[in-house]
Design an enzyme around this catalytic site. Sequence first.
Site, short mmCIF file in Angstrom:
data_model
loop_
_atom_site.label_atom_id
_atom_site.label_comp_id
_atom_site.label_asym_id
_atom_site.label_seq_id
_atom_site.Cartn_x
_atom_site.Cartn_y
_atom_site.Cartn_z
N CYS A 55 10.57 -1.81 11.67
CA CYS A 55 10.41 -1.09 12.95
C CYS A 55 9.14 -1.61 13.63
O CYS A 55 8.25 -0.85 13.97
CB CYS A 55 10.38 0.42 12.75
SG CYS A 55 9.19 1.00 11.54
N CYS A 78 14.36 -0.31 0.27
CA CYS A 78 13.20 0.51 0.69
C CYS A 78 13.80 1.69 1.42
O CYS A 78 13.87 1.72 2.65
CB CYS A 78 12.29 -0.29 1.60
SG CYS A 78 11.54 -1.70 0.78
N ALA A 79 14.27 2.68 0.67
CA ALA A 79 15.27 3.60 1.22
C ALA A 79 14.73 4.90 1.78
O ALA A 79 15.40 5.54 2.60
CB ALA A 79 16.30 3.91 0.14
C1 LIG Z 1 10.43 1.79 6.79
S1 LIG Z 1 10.40 2.85 5.44
C2 LIG Z 1 12.09 2.97 5.04
C3 LIG Z 1 12.89 3.90 5.91
C4 LIG Z 1 14.29 4.12 5.37
N1 LIG Z 1 15.00 2.88 5.19
C5 LIG Z 1 15.12 5.04 6.26
O1 LIG Z 1 15.90 4.55 7.09
O2 LIG Z 1 15.00 6.26 6.13
C6 LIG Z 1 9.80 1.78 4.21
C7 LIG Z 1 9.84 2.36 2.80
O3 LIG Z 1 9.53 1.31 1.90
C8 LIG Z 1 8.96 1.88 0.76
N2 LIG Z 1 8.36 0.77 -0.01
C9 LIG Z 1 7.23 0.08 0.24
N3 LIG Z 1 7.04 -0.89 -0.66
C10 LIG Z 1 8.11 -0.83 -1.51
C11 LIG Z 1 8.50 -1.57 -2.67
N4 LIG Z 1 7.75 -2.58 -3.14
N5 LIG Z 1 9.63 -1.22 -3.30
C12 LIG Z 1 10.40 -0.18 -2.85
N6 LIG Z 1 10.06 0.55 -1.76
C13 LIG Z 1 8.95 0.22 -1.11
C14 LIG Z 1 8.01 2.91 1.33
O4 LIG Z 1 7.69 3.90 0.36
C15 LIG Z 1 8.83 3.46 2.50
O5 LIG Z 1 9.50 4.63 2.13
#
Ligand SMILES: C[S@@+](CC[C@H](N)C(=O)[O-])C[C@H]1O[C@@H](n2cnc3c(N)ncnc32)[C@H](O)[C@@H]1O
Length: 447
Positions: A384, A262-263
């Site tokens: 978070c 989830c990048a």
């Molecule tokens: C907490 S943020 C990630 C922050 C990132 N790791 C950083 O340090 O910049 C969570 C992310 O998970 C993504 N997300 C949510 N559900 C997901 C899924 N099923 N597969 C991939 N990404 C997902 C969202 O779009 C969001 O960008």
Amino acid sequence: MNASSGAPVALWQQLQAVAQALAQVRRGVSGTAALDAVPSALRPGVQALLFQVLRQLGRAQALRAQLAPRAPTLLPDALLCSALALAWDADHAPYEPHTLVNQAVEAAKKTRALQGQANFLNACLRRFLREREALVQATDQDTQAQWNHPAWWIQRLQKDHPVHWQSILQANNQAAPMTWRVNTQRISREALQLRWHEAGIASEPVGEQGLVLGQARAVREIPGFDEGLCSVQDAAAQCAAPLLLSGLNRTQGKNLRVLDACAAPGGKTAHLLELLDPQDRVIALDIDPLRCERIGQNLQRMGLNAQVLAADAARPQTWWDGQLFDAVLLDAPCTASGIVRRHPDVRWLRRETDVAQLAAIQKNLLNTLWPLVRPGGRLLYCTCSVFKAEGDDQVKTFVGHNTDAQLLPSLGHLRPQTIAMSTALTDNLSGDHDGFYYALLEKKLAL
Ligand SMILES: C[S@@+](CC[C@H](N)C(=O)[O-])C[C@H]1O[C@@H](n2cnc3c(N)ncnc32)[C@H](O)[C@@H]1O
């Protein structure tokens, strides 16, 4: 400045925009999106006022209930609550309370949708000025007014953190500083700090690679930003990459395969790449294609490379080539209850039911990605959030059901704290940081 002419912006104009943004947040729009609709010349001032309003909204709503037991409709209520939030505590008010009240009434008179309510708002706010002390005292026992969070949130923190719930709420109501991560592969923290010092920018070290600015600045003004020497990232978030990679064994000297599941926007992806060897391979996945573009932009600025995929981590059959990963970072979608300092809207946007819904999504991601980790490999689960349902409880259940998973020494629940508080809370990460949760899981080798 006036958005179009460059003339000074009157306070009533800012209050008008603050009320509109608050009304949007109450409709469920994020603070960031609500502020995007504000003309750019007005935005910094409006953001500062809106953030203060959101940090005092519990008190303002309780005061409004005293002044007008039947809540006005959305926009007049947003203007009334904004004025009350800014003016109730004269010691911390950004302007003198009489000025705020006069300008709020002016905003009502000058806004077509509010003109019919201007007399009512004027009456409420004048009474507030006359009876401020008694009205404030009458709301002191209201927990939402006292802590400026929804009641369900306060109760959940009391249950999850019986000793520290008050310090968490106190930290949530502080403004967070601007924190940077230094790319120590390219420059030492001390050298960059010196460059900043020479440019008149004061900073303090935090964690292993962090620098906290004395005062926030536009990123372009920061020496080293354009060269990719540093990135904005809270100190708690800076723990992810080293925690996942330190002590990870390479199989027979092979390159590592790392998944950042989830990048977006890529803060932790970049940190992983800074710490890995150039031959190691990182796949950065995010379900949101627009946010994936931001991963690409961030990595480009840093001169780093990953395979960026817009895909659903919960459906590996659509993107996985079948080769196991040495390390997986699962920075799962969550309530964001740990980053309330930076996003004061979050507490008012969330519903209590969101916690269980997000915990179910996290559980599914954890269960789906675990089989993709090689024996001896690691998965770092993080959110978070300060809620146990998204942290300790989630991981305890997972380890209970997966006998091949071993919980390694991890940070667990980090509570948010400001620099002023950090010496008092010795069992937390030292320095200023957001709330976070970390659990490092290792897949046992088959016997
Ligand atoms: C907490 S943020 C990630 C922050 C990132 N790791 C950083 O340090 O910049 C969570 C992310 O998970 C993504 N997300 C949510 N559900 C997901 C899924 N099923 N597969 C991939 N990404 C997902 C969202 O779009 C969001 O960008």
